[in-house]
Design a protein around this motif. Sequence first.
Motif, mmCIF file in Angstrom:
data_model
loop_
_atom_site.group_PDB
_atom_site.id
_atom_site.type_symbol
_atom_site.label_atom_id
_atom_site.label_comp_id
_atom_site.label_asym_id
_atom_site.label_seq_id
_atom_site.Cartn_x
_atom_site.Cartn_y
_atom_site.Cartn_z
ATOM 1 N N GLN A 11 -0.532 2.518 7.061
ATOM 2 C CA GLN A 11 -1.028 1.474 6.371
ATOM 3 C C GLN A 11 -0.927 0.211 7.129
ATOM 4 N N PRO A 49 1.880 3.180 -2.353
ATOM 5 C CA PRO A 49 1.278 4.274 -3.219
ATOM 6 C C PRO A 49 0.284 5.231 -2.440
ATOM 7 N N GLU A 50 -0.714 4.576 -1.715
ATOM 8 C CA GLU A 50 -1.558 5.155 -1.043
ATOM 9 C C GLU A 50 -0.999 5.952 0.136
ATOM 10 N N SER A 63 0.792 -1.314 -0.079
ATOM 11 C CA SER A 63 -0.011 0.003 0.101
ATOM 12 C C SER A 63 0.832 1.266 -0.024
ATOM 13 N N LEU A 109 1.699 7.142 0.168
ATOM 14 C CA LEU A 109 2.338 8.629 -0.426
ATOM 15 C C LEU A 109 1.410 9.456 -0.579
ATOM 16 N N LYS A 110 0.241 8.968 -1.105
ATOM 17 C CA LYS A 110 -0.765 9.969 -1.656
ATOM 18 C C LYS A 110 -1.660 10.739 -0.456
ATOM 19 N N THR A 111 -1.783 9.846 0.558
ATOM 20 C CA THR A 111 -2.794 10.165 1.738
ATOM 21 C C THR A 111 -1.965 10.519 2.978
ATOM 22 N N GLY A 112 -0.947 10.156 3.085
ATOM 23 C CA GLY A 112 0.109 10.374 4.188
ATOM 24 C C GLY A 112 -0.812 9.582 5.444
ATOM 25 N N GLN A 113 -1.169 8.547 5.389
ATOM 26 C CA GLN A 113 -1.816 7.792 6.476
ATOM 27 C C GLN A 113 -1.358 6.447 6.764
#
Length: 340
Positions: free
Chosen positions: A125, A116-117, A114, A119-123
């Motif tokens: 994983q 890429p997610e 996860s 990197l995009k959301t800063g959340q």
Amino acid sequence: MSSPDPAAIMRIASGYAVSRMLLAAVGMGLYTRLADGPMTLMDVVREYGLLRRPAMDFLDLLVSVDMLGRDGDGDDALYRNTEATAAFLDRNKPGYIGGILELWDKRNYGFWTSVPEALKTGQAQNETKHAGTPFFETLYADPEGLEAFMDAMNGSSIRNFERFAEIFAFDGYASLTDVGGADALLSRCVAARHPGIRCKSFDLPAVTGIAARKIADAGLAGRIEAIAGDFFADPLPRADIVTMGMILHDWNLERKKLLIRKAFEALPEGGAFVAIEALIDDARRTNTAGLFMSLTMLMEFGDAFDFTGAEFREWCREAGFSRFETIPLDGPSSAAVAYK
């Protein structure tokens, strides 16, 4: 002029498989078993319930990257530990670092699909992505899992803590507070080497009993005190040296700066604040391990990150510290020191 060679690209891109095979071998306990003596391919097949052909590829891949030794060829070949795997991946050896690899094998590896997610959301994983409870809250609620986690972290920290205890100039200092001390590993390393230093290991109440037991087992109960507290909510116990071993990188910038200010307040004039981390090089070009650790903090906490020595000095100067040094420790790690 020679043409570009894709070999390095392919070597790095396929590294996920090499990593996964090493983690699997550690998780299976293969290196600990090989400490009893070498094994043939069929010995491994029978002991671990594997299929012959994939088992052969698995073992020989590890041979190809020097994570196993092999004497001979064919079915009679004997697989054995290398000098390094015998020293660091045998669970019965004091230098065992495999605890963190076992954690990566059982838990962390899957989270990285996860990236890429993240990197995009800063959340984060990890488990908190669906559970909704913070990582440390979940961890500290499970005493057995908490101690296993600390054991895993110790394997990746002990060489740095021992090196710090060996080379830091402790002359003129009489006391040390280790903030986020977990089971008091850093305090135990320092106290064992420096009889004149009195140590306090400061962490949440769930940890204090574990720390006290480890301190007593090491025969250091008269030299180290396990103190319960919350390093965000409570003042830090005063000492000549305040240490944070792999603590600052767990938090966002606001909380990093808060911990640095609290360390400054806990120190006397001339006191030292020490952060042991895989410091990223100032140019952000060479410390792959530090950058990997920073991305690991992203996966675990979302807004946490590792940092450069220059960033550490900037934050500490802002808090009032006046003099700085960086002490290389084991491998990619360093002790960043700020003096009050």
